[in-house]
Design an enzyme around this catalytic site. Structure first.
Site, PDB file in Angstrom:
ATOM      1  N   SER A 239      -7.944  25.416  39.050  1.00 23.33           N
ATOM      2  CA  SER A 239      -9.330  25.614  38.638  1.00 23.33           C
ATOM      3  C   SER A 239      -9.495  25.521  37.121  1.00 23.33           C
ATOM      4  CB  SER A 239      -9.823  26.938  39.195  1.00 23.33           C
ATOM      5  OG  SER A 239     -11.213  26.910  39.272  1.00 23.33           O
ATOM      6  N   LYS A 243      -7.855  22.723  34.507  1.00 22.70           N
ATOM      7  CA  LYS A 243      -8.411  21.952  33.386  1.00 22.70           C
ATOM      8  C   LYS A 243      -7.456  22.094  32.205  1.00 22.70           C
ATOM      9  CE  LYS A 243     -13.005  23.880  34.657  1.00 22.70           C
ATOM     10  NZ  LYS A 243     -13.500  23.226  35.811  1.00 22.70           N
ATOM     11  N   TRP A 330     -18.077  22.419  45.003  1.00 23.88           N
ATOM     12  CA  TRP A 330     -18.423  22.704  43.605  1.00 23.88           C
ATOM     13  C   TRP A 330     -17.537  21.885  42.650  1.00 23.88           C
ATOM     14  CZ3 TRP A 330     -22.338  24.550  41.146  1.00 23.88           C
ATOM     15  CH2 TRP A 330     -22.223  25.171  39.895  1.00 23.88           C
ATOM     16  N   HIS A 380     -11.670  26.855  47.737  1.00 24.92           N
ATOM     17  CA  HIS A 380     -11.215  26.756  46.346  1.00 24.92           C
ATOM     18  C   HIS A 380     -10.083  27.768  46.118  1.00 24.92           C
ATOM     19  CE1 HIS A 380     -11.706  26.067  42.069  1.00 24.92           C
ATOM     20  NE2 HIS A 380     -11.775  27.373  41.863  1.00 24.92           N
TER      21      HIS A 380
HETATM   22  C1  GTR Z   1     -16.042  28.348  38.461  1.00 19.94           C
HETATM   23  C2  GTR Z   1     -16.284  27.249  37.474  1.00 19.94           C
HETATM   24  C3  GTR Z   1     -15.339  26.120  37.715  1.00 19.94           C
HETATM   25  C4  GTR Z   1     -13.920  26.577  37.968  1.00 19.94           C
HETATM   26  C5  GTR Z   1     -13.820  27.928  38.628  1.00 19.94           C
HETATM   27  C6  GTR Z   1     -12.509  28.686  38.493  1.00 19.94           C
HETATM   28  O1  GTR Z   1     -16.926  29.367  38.368  1.00 19.94           O
HETATM   29  O2  GTR Z   1     -17.617  26.851  37.598  1.00 19.94           O
HETATM   30  O3  GTR Z   1     -15.441  25.164  36.687  1.00 19.94           O
HETATM   31  O4  GTR Z   1     -13.167  26.507  36.837  1.00 19.94           O
HETATM   32  O5  GTR Z   1     -14.753  28.805  38.199  1.00 19.94           O
HETATM   33  O6  GTR Z   1     -11.865  28.671  37.455  1.00 19.94           O
HETATM   34  O7  GTR Z   1     -12.168  29.363  39.461  1.00 19.94           O
END
Ligand code: GTR
Length: 401
Positions: A239, A243, A330, A380
């Site tokens: 996540s 990045k 997302w 996720h």
């Molecule tokens: C979310 C964010 C994403 C992603 C995620 C995470 O809220 O919008 O870009 O990075 O968090 O890190 O779990």
């Protein structure tokens, strides 16, 4: 009559008010049919419009141009290793019924002894030679990963049994994930204020750059540890930390392999698709992740001089693995796969291949070439299933039969 007028006036005011609300609203699209027409920029065209002719031109010139675009316009610059950095092993113990060694190493970032963060390492106990490693940041604290191992985010036994070591540090110990983390006096910079407040040599650098910087500091230590094969360290992240892993792998070519798990917008996902999380949303929710230059791209993905397949291509010619989850809309799974797909021309310069031409079905990992991708059924997360695929891939790359 008066009543009607009053009513019209009120209605007018109401719609004016709603209009301004709508103007502020950030629209999130989840419909593939509503993706704007877009053209992906070509990573192999120099800023001056000329075409990259070969691998040397990529490595010596074009790569640096792309790195600078992401540093300048999205994440901020990642500073170099700090002077006076040194390490201290704080603890070492045998764990998991003799399967592994757990080690805590403190990375002191200067000579004052005041600025540091801790790395939690697990190494296979009975390795006959230095081991390949995974290195990644964690969300909740080093200790929390010990509880998360059963829940599969950090499946330590699985990794150790496969012959790999794994090193992790807490994201917030490097740079807190808060909007205000640039502000304030920082004595224990890496405990309280964050590394950006203390080591402000990167200028306007976002938290993603600070985390990437922290990952490189972990690698600095791993290069000194005799139990580790530092030529085989994979940077990995999930996540927002995915990045950071992509950005760390782009900046620091000592990382031998790069893994991005569900990294989404400003990670692996192609931005011009504007599906799921978009620039306006991410830069509004998490402005501290980015340089302020990034603000100008809100609702203007097509103006960004690169797209995320360029970031993926910065891993070349090293192995790159991107993965997604079916329910993680997302993060735009298809867009993450497309970045892997469109990194291929850069890999081709080195005679290496990318992913296959079709978006794979869930649980059908495409990992027989240098760029790999899988789609996992579910949410996720980073799970034992994901780790198993990364381990298989890394075993093939690092320990060819
Ligand atoms: C979310 C964010 C994403 C992603 C995620 C995470 O809220 O919008 O870009 O990075 O968090 O890190 O779990």
């Amino acid at each position: 009559m008066v009543r009607t007028l009053k009513c019209m006036l009120l209605t007018g005011l109401f719609s004016l008010f709603m209009g301004s609300l709508v103007a502020q609203e950030i629209v999130i699209n989840y419909d593939e049919a509503k993706i704007p027409a877009y053209e992906l920029p070509d990573p192999l065209i120099f800023n001056n419009g000329k075409k990259v002719a070969n691998a040397d031109e990529w490595t010596e010139k074009r790569r640096a141009e792309i790195l600078e675009i992401f540093a300048q316009e999205m994440y901020g610059h990642v500073p170099a290793r700090p002077d006076g950095q040194h390490f201290k092993v704080l603890r070492e113990e045998t764990v998991y019924e003799g399967l592994g060694i757990r080690k805590v190493v403190r990375i002191f970032l200067d000579e004052t002894g005041k600025h540091w963060f801790d790395v939690l390492m697990h190494l296979p106990k009975h390795a006959s030679k230095p081991v390949p490693m995974f290195a990644g940041l964690n969300f909740k604290s080093n200790d929390a990963t010990l509880d998360e191992r059963a829940g599969s985010r950090w499946p330590y036994e699985l990794i150790l049994k496969a012959g790999f070591g794994v090193a992790t540090a807490w994201r917030d110990a490097v740079e807190p994930d808060g909007k205000d983390s640039m502000i304030g006096e920082a004595d224990f910079a890496c405990k309280d204020g964050g590394v950006r407040a203390w080591y402000n040599q990167g200028g306007d650098w976002g938290a993603i750059s600070a985390w990437a910087w922290g990952l490189s500091r972990i690698l600095d230590y791993l290069q000194t540890d005799k139990a580790v094969d530092a030529s085989k360290v994979t940077v990995i992240g999930h996540s927002r930390l995915g990045k950071a892993a992509l950005w760390a792998g782009a900046n620091d070519t000592r990382f031998a392999m790069v893994i991005s798990n569900c990294s989404g917008c400003c990670g692996a996902a192609i931005s011009r698709r504007v599906i799921g999380e978009n620039f306006a949303r991410i830069d509004t929710s998490f402005p501290h992740w980015f340089t302020r230059e990034f603000d100008k791209y809100k609702n203007k993905e097509a103006n960004f001089p690169a797209d995320q397949h360029w970031l993926a291509a910065l891993a070349a010619p090293r192995p790159l693995y991107i993965a997604s989850a079916t329910e993680d809309l997302w993060a735009d799974p298809k867009g993450e796969w497309l970045a892997a797909l469109h990194a291929a021309p850069v890999y081709a310069l080195f005679g290496k291949k990318g992913v296959k031409a079709n978006f794979p079905a869930p649980e059908c990992p495409d990992f027989s070439e240098t760029v790999a991708y899988h789609l996992r059924t579910g949410k996720h997360d980073i799970t034992a299933y994901d780790w198993q695929q990364y381990i298989h891939f890394a075993q093939r790359i690092y320990q060819p039969k």
